[in-house]
Design an enzyme around this catalytic site. Structure first.
Site, short mmCIF file in Angstrom:
data_model
loop_
_atom_site.label_atom_id
_atom_site.label_comp_id
_atom_site.label_asym_id
_atom_site.label_seq_id
_atom_site.Cartn_x
_atom_site.Cartn_y
_atom_site.Cartn_z
CG ASP A 23 2.93 0.25 3.82
OD1 ASP A 23 2.25 1.23 4.24
OD2 ASP A 23 3.73 -0.50 4.63
CG ASP A 65 3.11 -3.28 6.38
OD1 ASP A 65 2.67 -2.33 6.03
OD2 ASP A 65 3.34 -3.78 7.57
CE LYS A 102 4.92 -3.39 9.61
NZ LYS A 102 4.11 -2.29 10.22
#
Length: 343
Positions: free
Chosen positions: A243, A256, A258
């Site tokens: 990402d 990352d 989420k």
């Protein structure tokens, strides 16, 4: 007073005295009788009611040991002869050996510099996925999911199907995927922009809660070096899509993002996500497309209701621990492929 009256009074007193003595004797007799009964009851034992003829041999056999000539010393001598001398060393239970990967590939690449020379790249790197036949990080984790995680995932899926139906659940899954994709795209725009465009954020109603959730995290992110970029590990033959690579509070991290509808305040609440971050770090460090290395990770869980996101920072030691776990899962994945003949 006449003699007759005096005699009458004395007779009355004698009668009353004799009556009192009789009553006392009667009470004394009753007391002795009751005491005798209690004594007899107390004396009576349950063992006396046992059938002596039937169990006599057993009782004699048990009581005969009282006159045995064996002593503790003689018993120890017999045990010594039969079983050997008693060990005086304390028995230490053997601890289970930790699982160690057979292929001990290091997380860091010794051929690269340990730290990047530059703080940022303009524009950030964005490398597309190659067409090479390499397993993706998400595929490896899905195929080797622990049984307890698989159980809870399946139970949640069945519950959702009961509520929404097969078609409704398929639509829900599709919408969630598109929402996550949209969230990542907007984050990419925000990280590329010099200032956060508030007007643009307000236009994204479907993900406005997620964007509000990560605002305090974005304030600590700077020096972006890569966005939505592919990484691959030539030696271990796997690839993935990172990402973001940027500095979080001065530490270069693989980040990352989420999304979640449920609060995940602890790193262990994120299941396999830390392994995913560690896998990306290892791949980036061994990818020739990147001339820098990363030894830290950041897992950010954003919430739809706009509540503050939980940023889970992974220091170098924690990343190394999850890297070893990732290597074990990768080995398990390859063994399963061999068993099914899909090498």
């Amino acid at each position: 007073m006449g003699p007759s009256l005096f005699l009458n009074k004395n007779c009355c007193r004698l009668t009353m005295l004799s009556a009192g003595l009789v009553n006392k004797q009667h009470l004394l007799c009753r007391f002795l009788t009751a005491s005798s009964c209690l004594y007899e009851k107390k004396k009576t034992s349950e063992y006396e009611r046992v059938d002596q003829e039937k169990y006599g041999d057993l009782i004699r056999g048990l009581t005969s040991f009282k006159s045995s000539s064996q002593t503790p010393e003689t018993l120890f001598e017999e045990d010594n002869i039969l079983y050997g001398p008693v060990s005086k060393h304390r028995h230490v239970a053997k601890e289970a050996e930790p699982h160690v990967p057979r292929n001990r590939v290091a997380l860091m690449n010794p051929a690269k510099n340990s730290l990047p020379c530059k703080t940022s790249l303009v524009p950030p790197l964005q490398i597309g996925l190659q067409t090479k036949k390499m397993a993706s990080v998400t595929t490896v984790l899905q195929k080797t999911m622990p049984l307890d995680q698989a159980f809870f995932l399946e139970r949640w899926k069945r519950k959702m199907i009961l509520e929404l139906g097969e078609e409704g659940f398929a639509e829900y899954t599709k919408y969630t995927f598109q929402q996550g994709k949209h969230f990542h795209a907007v984050l990419e725009e925000l990280l590329l922009a010099e200032e956060n465009p508030v007007k643009e954020q307000e236009e994204h109603n479907s993900i406005s809660g997620y964007l509000a959730s990560v605002q305090h995290v974005l304030q600590d992110v700077s020096g972006v070096r890569a966005l939505e970029t592919a990484v691959q590990h030539e030696t271990l033959q796997y690839q993935g899509l990172v990402d973001c690579v940027a500095e979080y509070r001065g530490k270069l991290c693989v980040i990352d993002w989420k999304t979640s509808g449920k609060s995940k305040p602890l790193l262990r609440n994120t299941f396999d996500n830390p392994l995913q971050v560690a896998a990306y770090i290892g791949a980036l460090n061994h990818d020739a497309n990147y001339d820098f290395q990363v030894d830290c990770g950041l897992l950010v869980v954003a919430y739809k209701d706009g509540s503050p996101a939980h940023p889970h920072y992974m220091d170098p030691e924690l990343c190394s621990q999850y890297w070893n776990k990732w290597l074990l899962r990768l080995e398990e994945f390859r063994e399963k492929r061999k068993d099914t003949g899909t090498v």
